[in-house]
Motif scaffolding. Sequence first.
Motif, PDB file in Angstrom:
ATOM      1  N   TRP A   1       0.736  -1.361   0.121  1.00 27.80           N
ATOM      2  CA  TRP A   1       0.152   0.206  -0.029  1.00 27.80           C
ATOM      3  C   TRP A   1       0.869   1.280   0.074  1.00 27.80           C
ATOM      4  CZ3 TRP A   1      -4.169   1.300   4.098  1.00 27.80           C
ATOM      5  CH2 TRP A   1      -5.185   2.503   3.580  1.00 27.80           C
ATOM      6  N   PRO A   2       1.470   1.595  -1.101  1.00 29.31           N
ATOM      7  CA  PRO A   2       2.327   2.755  -1.276  1.00 29.31           C
ATOM      8  C   PRO A   2       1.297   4.004  -1.292  1.00 29.31           C
ATOM      9  CG  PRO A   2       2.172   1.536  -3.172  1.00 29.31           C
ATOM     10  CD  PRO A   2       1.329   0.965  -2.433  1.00 29.31           C
ATOM     11  N   ARG A   3       1.263   4.695  -0.031  1.00 29.65           N
ATOM     12  CA  ARG A   3       0.437   5.693   0.240  1.00 29.65           C
ATOM     13  C   ARG A   3       0.846   7.089  -0.821  1.00 29.65           C
ATOM     14  NH1 ARG A   3      -2.392   5.428   4.978  1.00 29.65           N
ATOM     15  NH2 ARG A   3      -1.609   3.663   6.350  1.00 29.65           N
ATOM     16  N   GLY A   4      -0.383   7.501  -1.110  1.00 35.39           N
ATOM     17  CA  GLY A   4      -0.194   8.816  -2.128  1.00 35.39           C
ATOM     18  C   GLY A   4      -0.302   8.387  -3.634  1.00 35.39           C
TER      19      GLY A   4
ATOM     20  N   SER B   1      -1.757   4.994  -4.565  1.00 35.83           N
ATOM     21  CA  SER B   1      -3.039   4.280  -4.379  1.00 35.83           C
ATOM     22  C   SER B   1      -4.144   4.558  -3.498  1.00 35.83           C
ATOM     23  CB  SER B   1      -2.712   2.539  -4.553  1.00 35.83           C
ATOM     24  OG  SER B   1      -4.086   1.914  -4.562  1.00 35.83           O
ATOM     25  N   ALA B   2      -5.322   5.025  -3.797  1.00 33.02           N
ATOM     26  CA  ALA B   2      -6.216   5.274  -2.576  1.00 33.02           C
ATOM     27  C   ALA B   2      -6.592   4.125  -1.932  1.00 33.02           C
ATOM     28  CB  ALA B   2      -7.492   6.144  -3.139  1.00 33.02           C
ATOM     29  N   LEU B   3      -7.067   2.939  -2.785  1.00 29.43           N
ATOM     30  CA  LEU B   3      -7.395   1.559  -2.257  1.00 29.43           C
ATOM     31  C   LEU B   3      -5.999   0.843  -1.629  1.00 29.43           C
ATOM     32  CD1 LEU B   3     -10.265   0.582  -4.659  1.00 29.43           C
ATOM     33  CD2 LEU B   3     -10.421   1.340  -2.410  1.00 29.43           C
ATOM     34  N   PRO B   4      -6.151   0.071  -0.616  1.00 30.20           N
ATOM     35  CA  PRO B   4      -5.280  -0.846  -0.192  1.00 30.20           C
ATOM     36  C   PRO B   4      -5.263  -2.006  -1.046  1.00 30.20           C
ATOM     37  CG  PRO B   4      -6.884  -0.928   1.279  1.00 30.20           C
ATOM     38  CD  PRO B   4      -7.303   0.103   0.227  1.00 30.20           C
ATOM     39  N   GLU B   5      -4.131  -2.571  -1.438  1.00 26.80           N
ATOM     40  CA  GLU B   5      -3.951  -3.839  -2.313  1.00 26.80           C
ATOM     41  C   GLU B   5      -5.412  -4.844  -2.002  1.00 26.80           C
ATOM     42  OE1 GLU B   5      -0.808  -6.405  -2.032  1.00 26.80           O
ATOM     43  OE2 GLU B   5      -1.508  -7.738  -3.496  1.00 26.80           O
TER      44      GLU B   5
ATOM     45  N   PHE C   1       1.048  -2.801 -11.149  1.00 27.04           N
ATOM     46  CA  PHE C   1       1.711  -2.181 -10.129  1.00 27.04           C
ATOM     47  C   PHE C   1       1.149  -1.198  -9.302  1.00 27.04           C
ATOM     48  CE2 PHE C   1       4.871  -4.822 -12.374  1.00 27.04           C
ATOM     49  CZ  PHE C   1       5.893  -5.249 -11.428  1.00 27.04           C
ATOM     50  N   LEU C   2       0.922  -1.170  -8.314  1.00 30.17           N
ATOM     51  CA  LEU C   2       0.423   0.116  -7.272  1.00 30.17           C
ATOM     52  C   LEU C   2       1.661   1.091  -7.071  1.00 30.17           C
ATOM     53  CD1 LEU C   2      -1.843  -1.651  -4.650  1.00 30.17           C
ATOM     54  CD2 LEU C   2      -2.313  -0.528  -6.924  1.00 30.17           C
ATOM     55  N   THR C   3       3.056   0.802  -7.656  1.00 31.35           N
ATOM     56  CA  THR C   3       3.942   1.696  -7.285  1.00 31.35           C
ATOM     57  C   THR C   3       4.044   2.435  -8.864  1.00 31.35           C
ATOM     58  OG1 THR C   3       5.519  -0.174  -7.693  1.00 31.35           O
ATOM     59  CG2 THR C   3       5.523   0.630  -5.463  1.00 31.35           C
TER      60      THR C   3
ATOM     61  N   ILE D   1      -3.708   4.218 -11.186  1.00 31.37           N
ATOM     62  CA  ILE D   1      -4.858   4.833 -11.644  1.00 31.37           C
ATOM     63  C   ILE D   1      -6.086   3.966 -12.087  1.00 31.37           C
ATOM     64  CG2 ILE D   1      -5.754   6.561 -13.267  1.00 31.37           C
ATOM     65  CD1 ILE D   1      -2.965   8.185 -12.815  1.00 31.37           C
ATOM     66  N   ARG D   2      -5.418   2.982 -12.895  1.00 31.40           N
ATOM     67  CA  ARG D   2      -6.207   2.076 -13.685  1.00 31.40           C
ATOM     68  C   ARG D   2      -6.956   0.975 -12.401  1.00 31.40           C
ATOM     69  NH1 ARG D   2      -3.126   2.436 -18.305  1.00 31.40           N
ATOM     70  NH2 ARG D   2      -1.234   1.343 -17.385  1.00 31.40           N
ATOM     71  N   LEU D   3      -5.931   0.765 -11.441  1.00 26.43           N
ATOM     72  CA  LEU D   3      -6.280  -0.399 -10.640  1.00 26.43           C
ATOM     73  C   LEU D   3      -7.382   0.146  -9.462  1.00 26.43           C
ATOM     74  CD1 LEU D   3      -3.224  -2.616 -10.291  1.00 26.43           C
ATOM     75  CD2 LEU D   3      -5.458  -3.340 -11.168  1.00 26.43           C
ATOM     76  N   ASN D   4      -7.283   1.594  -9.238  1.00 23.91           N
ATOM     77  CA  ASN D   4      -8.191   2.324  -8.550  1.00 23.91           C
ATOM     78  C   ASN D   4      -9.614   2.823  -9.273  1.00 23.91           C
ATOM     79  OD1 ASN D   4      -7.103   3.448  -5.819  1.00 23.91           O
ATOM     80  ND2 ASN D   4      -5.616   2.986  -7.107  1.00 23.91           N
ATOM     81  N   SER D   5      -9.733   2.309 -10.647  1.00 22.21           N
ATOM     82  CA  SER D   5     -10.857   2.518 -11.167  1.00 22.21           C
ATOM     83  C   SER D   5     -11.859   1.215 -11.267  1.00 22.21           C
ATOM     84  CB  SER D   5     -10.567   3.116 -12.649  1.00 22.21           C
ATOM     85  OG  SER D   5     -11.446   2.565 -13.596  1.00 22.21           O
ATOM     86  N   SER D   6     -13.036   1.567 -10.789  1.00 19.81           N
ATOM     87  CA  SER D   6     -13.800   0.525 -10.553  1.00 19.81           C
ATOM     88  C   SER D   6     -14.190  -0.160 -12.153  1.00 19.81           C
ATOM     89  CB  SER D   6     -15.189   0.975  -9.874  1.00 19.81           C
ATOM     90  OG  SER D   6     -15.604   1.765 -10.736  1.00 19.81           O
TER      91      SER D   6
END
Length: 186
Positions: free
Chosen positions: A24-27, A29-33, A153-155, A161-166
Amino acid sequence: PPRQLVRGVVVIDPGHGGNDPGTWPRGISALPEEAINLDIGVQVAHHLTQRGVRVVMTRGSDTYVSLDRRADIADRALANLFVSIHADSAHRKSASGLTVHIHTRATTTSQKAARCILESCRRAGIETRGMLTNNFHVLREHERPAVLIECGFLTNREDAIRLNSSSYRATLATVIAEGIANFLSQ
Ligand code: ZN
């Protein structure tokens, strides 16, 4: 055309959960893995169930499940395929794309499953890094064919951005389910 029913048992394993949020790299990804994994996993399970596949989830909510328990679920279900779902991280921020991992001593069945999932991703235009072998616990500690998908990659800024998009997660779930269904149909 109407899709044909697919036979088989698939265990869907959304990585982490409970007191383990995953990477969970803060800043970035808004969502945790764990939440990304769970959302994709639940949707993959839904698509497979609709196609006639019997699906067992290792977790269906934000709860802690040990790695041994997850492996045990694969064995008990006599799964045709165990699919662990994760999101990646790397020191190098430019690292991006989806990877399918199989165990170092994986059978050809697991390799086939990995190829089907990667093929489905490529057809959908999703960036892939290919198949890698690894000694992950949930791939090693049971006897069933198994893959572990790192969905991006959340990093990496674009991947995060993609993985935080539903809507992206919904697309990815459809594509992964298609790959699994193709594997089961072979
Ligand atoms: Zn993970």
